[in-house]
Scaffold this active site. Sequence first.
Site, PDB file in Angstrom:
ATOM      1  N   GLN B 236       0.830  -1.208   0.000  1.00  0.00           N
ATOM      2  CA  GLN B 236       0.000   0.000   0.000  1.00  0.00           C
ATOM      3  C   GLN B 236       0.866   1.260   0.000  1.00  0.00           C
ATOM      4  O   GLN B 236       0.354   2.359  -0.172  1.00  0.00           O
ATOM      5  CB  GLN B 236      -0.945   0.005   1.205  1.00  0.00           C
ATOM      6  CG  GLN B 236      -2.065  -1.020   1.086  1.00  0.00           C
ATOM      7  CD  GLN B 236      -3.055  -0.977   2.235  1.00  0.00           C
ATOM      8  OE1 GLN B 236      -3.190  -1.951   2.967  1.00  0.00           O
ATOM      9  NE2 GLN B 236      -3.767   0.135   2.400  1.00  0.00           N
ATOM     10  N   ARG B 383      -9.753  -0.296   7.110  1.00  0.00           N
ATOM     11  CA  ARG B 383     -10.697   0.593   6.436  1.00  0.00           C
ATOM     12  C   ARG B 383     -11.051   1.818   7.277  1.00  0.00           C
ATOM     13  O   ARG B 383     -12.218   2.160   7.469  1.00  0.00           O
ATOM     14  CB  ARG B 383     -11.977  -0.133   6.043  1.00  0.00           C
ATOM     15  CG  ARG B 383     -12.631   0.617   4.885  1.00  0.00           C
ATOM     16  CD  ARG B 383     -13.653  -0.168   4.148  1.00  0.00           C
ATOM     17  NE  ARG B 383     -14.088   0.607   2.996  1.00  0.00           N
ATOM     18  CZ  ARG B 383     -14.485   0.097   1.848  1.00  0.00           C
ATOM     19  NH1 ARG B 383     -14.479  -1.185   1.666  1.00  0.00           N
ATOM     20  NH2 ARG B 383     -14.882   0.874   0.859  1.00  0.00           N
ATOM     21  N   CYS B 384     -10.011   2.442   7.827  1.00  0.00           N
ATOM     22  CA  CYS B 384     -10.249   3.687   8.546  1.00  0.00           C
ATOM     23  C   CYS B 384      -8.927   4.399   8.670  1.00  0.00           C
ATOM     24  O   CYS B 384      -7.876   3.824   8.450  1.00  0.00           O
ATOM     25  CB  CYS B 384     -10.822   3.438   9.934  1.00  0.00           C
ATOM     26  SG  CYS B 384      -9.726   2.569  11.054  1.00  0.00           S
ATOM     27  N   GLU B 759     -13.392   5.303   3.636  1.00  0.00           N
ATOM     28  CA  GLU B 759     -13.432   4.652   4.943  1.00  0.00           C
ATOM     29  C   GLU B 759     -14.590   5.115   5.819  1.00  0.00           C
ATOM     30  O   GLU B 759     -14.932   4.459   6.801  1.00  0.00           O
ATOM     31  CB  GLU B 759     -12.089   4.877   5.633  1.00  0.00           C
ATOM     32  CG  GLU B 759     -10.980   4.315   4.757  1.00  0.00           C
ATOM     33  CD  GLU B 759      -9.575   4.627   5.248  1.00  0.00           C
ATOM     34  OE1 GLU B 759      -8.690   3.818   5.009  1.00  0.00           O
ATOM     35  OE2 GLU B 759      -9.368   5.675   5.868  1.00  0.00           O
TER      36      GLU B 759
END
Lengths: 284, 805
Positions: B236, B383-384, B759
């Site tokens: 990522q 996802r945040c 997110e």
Amino acid sequence: MIPASFEYYRPKDMAGVIAILQEHGDEARVLAGGHSLIPMMKLRMAEVPHLIDMQDVGGLSDIEIGPDRVRIGAMVTQSDLIDDAALAKVAPILREAALQIADPQVRYMGTVGGNVANGDPGNDMPGLMQCLDATFVLIGPDGERAVAARDFYEAAYMTAREDEEVLTAVTIPLPKGGYAYEKQKRKIGDYATAAAAVQISKDQNGCSAASIAMTNLSDTPIFSEAAGAALVGTSVDDAALKAAVAAMLNDIDPTEDNRGPIAFKKYVAGVILRRAIERAWSRA
Amino acid sequence: MKDEIDNRDERVANLKGLGCSRKRVEDARFTQGKGNYVDDIKLDGMLFGDFVRSPYAHARIKSIDTAAAMEVPGVLAVLTAADLEPLGLHWMPTLAGDKQMVLADGKVLFQGQEVAFVVAEDRFAAADGIELVEVEYEELPVIVDPFESLKSDVVLREDLDPKAPGAHGPRKHPNHIFTWEAGDKAPTEEVIANAEVVATESMYYHRTHPCPLETCGCVASMDKVNGKLTLWGTFQAPHAIRTVVSLISGIEEHNIRVISPDIGGGFGNKVGAYPGYVCSVVASIVTGKPVKWIEDRMDNLMTTAFARDYHMTGKISATKEGKITALHCHVTADHGGFDACADPTKFPAGFMNICTGSYDIPTAYLEVDGVYTNKAPGGVSYRCSFRVTEAVYFIERMIEVLAIELNMDAAELRRINFIKKEQFPYKAALGWEYDSGDYHTAWDKALKAVDYDGLRAEQAQRVADFKAGKTRKLMGIGLSFFTEIVGAGPVKNCDILGLGMFDSCEIRIHPTGSAIARLGTISQGQGHATTFAQILASEIGLPADSITIEEGDTDTAPYGLGTYGSRSTPVAGAATAMAGRKIRAKAQMIAAYLLEVHDNDVEFDVDRFVVKGAPERFKTMKEIAFAAYNQAIPGLEPGLEAVSYYDPPNMTYPFGAYVCVMDIDVDTGVPDIRRFYALDDCGTRINPMIIEGQIHGGLTEALAVALGQEIAYDDMGNVKTGTLMDFFLPTAWEVPNYETDFTVTPSPHHPIGAKGVGESPHVGGVPCFSNAVQDAFRPFGNRHTNMPHDHWRIWRTANELGLHD
Ligand SMILES: Cc1cc2nc3c(=O)[nH]c(=O)nc-3n(C[C@H](O)[C@H](O)[C@H](O)COP(=O)(O)OP(=O)(O)OC[C@H]3O[C@@H](n4cnc5c(N)ncnc54)[C@H](O)[C@@H]3O)c2cc1C
């Protein structure tokens, strides 16, 4: 997630299958749909040095509806069961149960024979077959024999089938009356938290016959004769339902797992059975 | 000519720029199986490496015997810590300032820990080799509870000096990692001590895992002839990986090329550096051949990058009328065997200090204690943005508990405490400056959309029916209002391993009026190739369809910190707009030259520069692009290129209002989501279709976490949820219909006013689903129960409240 290496066989007939089984004993296993066996091999929980693929052995994929019995070949898939309209007419519980197994992808591959022969307490068909009083046809070096589904399961993954035998078909007396297969699961593709198969008949005096089996609540499927008996002769009222549930709870022996502790499973088994009986009775 | 001037709407539409639901350009290849993922990479002579992993959660390693494994045909090498030690690579630094064993050095600290690396001609031989590596273990006492860990005599990390401070200050116990504080302790405690109403609650936000469809993996290829290392991987943050690899291997950074090809989901799982990467690089150096390492599903769930695992205790005080006066939060954070959290350096608990939420809370204090246990390392932002899901869950539960304490409607309690529109930019008690917001408008719109009062009336009737024995189903109304903090971030306070968290974009306009733009971020399914082209289309007046977006190759892309924490649009998206503006500035000079007027006499209009007051005199961007390459323009260099490195002045603060309506079968514990309404405000909306897709995905992961998804351990430290049979990954069957809605409050400091959205639905969704379950039981005395709300835990709540006979 890679299995240990194995020899792969693809015999053209049953004699070929049995010859390999005889040669290698418990080192050999037949492969049907592979959707229980292959995951176990990949996890290296099952080591199978000799794998015998049955897809080229003919004559195992028919569904025959006779005057008294239905005969389902071992290699009939769960999806075939769902799609067979004639079968759904005479034994609708098979379709209702099959639709609650896994997901369409698994059902295209998974077979009736594999599901009942596997001996995993999580499988749905063994309890269903006990409810229906099915008979399993086994063939081995000494020929054919029949074993009642209700006598077939000994412990988890332990059945009455000998290492050298193959299950060729399941035969079922044409079911009578109302039916229901009720299953609680956490998600699609999950084995049952609790499941109940119920077949129930009615006459002018109320319930004339009832057959009840439970899934994934012991190390084998549980045919609860007492639960069925508790309904016979009643109007399937609240008291009868309570008695049937109590009798069933006496027969099961669930263990704790990620689905929940024992108290929860027993409670849910009761709820599921009650709902299954109610639905079956409404169809009787 | 006249037509071409007048059809402005058509020209705007042709660009497919901001606001257009442009179809995703990536999908053609993804839907045809033509993606190129790491495991699709096949190189000549490529080898395969895989790990021998520890079956124990805590054990000393007495011996490792690799002889039998080496006998397996196709097995070429078995690496252990002893082999890596001479290279100084048996341990590696973590993003959190700790260090982590690459291969077990004397002991193991969690089940599944990497013990040896088997290198073979293919993955099948490697799997057989793994079975034959004989490791002798001596079991040690296992600690899976962080509270017990802080009291225990068992020292987990024998490599650390128990008295020495860690990367984030003093340590209170050998198993303690750090204490991190924000806000004012004494004033907060004083306000709470003297408050009219105080609500206290403890909650455990369970350990879970991002579980992308594609697991982690890499291919390392050391070219011994030219000394270059190429590393393909599921990264990522490819540039950060390049720098880290250079620092720990000693290979000069220009000799390392890191490539992130297509990535099948990240959700934080692919931010960190894992032993598999180091071992693959070493194995390639040792063998001179490319080496691939790919996790299987169990490896992924058990060993790389857990999320959450926060034990949170809160106190919230208010006046009798419900005006909140103070918030106190303590967290005991279970980090597992190594502190490998992926947070900006100065934030060992991420942005947990956004836990005052969307509310005007004058005084607050937060204290986080990080603790070692015998669990896998990780601590990623699933996802945040960094720990924002934990923060929002905490405050949204505290609000509900306070509403119970006040005997007040929780929607109204939120309304009277929201930060008001005119208070922005708003300086929160725990330090952050919220850039913009209009919470009341969003909340009113959401409650009206679902007919909130009608739902409450229906719920009251349901409770009455339940008590009268007419139904066995309860109805829960889940509310949540969230504010995120995304787009890390300003270099002055955010860095990872000393690398400032700016991001970048480089644009080249081709002579015929098409373009390529390269960014420092990397899409993992978010659709960057679609949306960044749209930003640029609106900025430079060339159609999005004529712009290629490229990311992930460190030899070609400008340096950036990658994609996670919803930072791509806030940071790289801003860099894209700024680089586009540089292109436009030069285009303006070219246009003026071509039109023979002064630079200031032309102005930009959609896809061209026009002479002010004479719209029939113009040069399109396409014409200008060609001119940049074929005209000798006095005072201007040929070509049309630009690069921008963007250091954002602040974070962005997306927000939203969610409502969930759920029916719960009290007897089986089965929830049924009847309705889910999600209003999101992410500022300027670049591609509404992609936003909607992101909302659906994030809500589904929120549903998973709230209703069953967990990484659970038994007392021996065995992972109980290591396969997808037990680890809940929802399918279409479990997912309800989602209703999406929006308001638009642009970010005042972002060049195009965008805030990030990928997110938000996860952050806002988790408390919304959880609150729905809890709300169903509120009329029967429920205050709080912990997630995940799977069937048996919901059943337990009903059982404990006496709802079963
Ligand atoms: C994700 C997933 C979810 C699932 N969910 C469910 C579920 O909810 N309910 C459920 O019931 N099942 C479920 N299953 C199992 C599935 O139904 C299997 O297909 C079935 O259990 C086995 O059938 P098979 O044909 O695949 O057998 P195989 O996997 O090929 O074989 C299973 C075992 O039976 C033996 N065997 C197979 N055929 C014969 C034969 N004719 N004679 C003797 N021995 C034989 C094999 O040697 C092996 O030991 C699930 C499977 C998966 C992968």
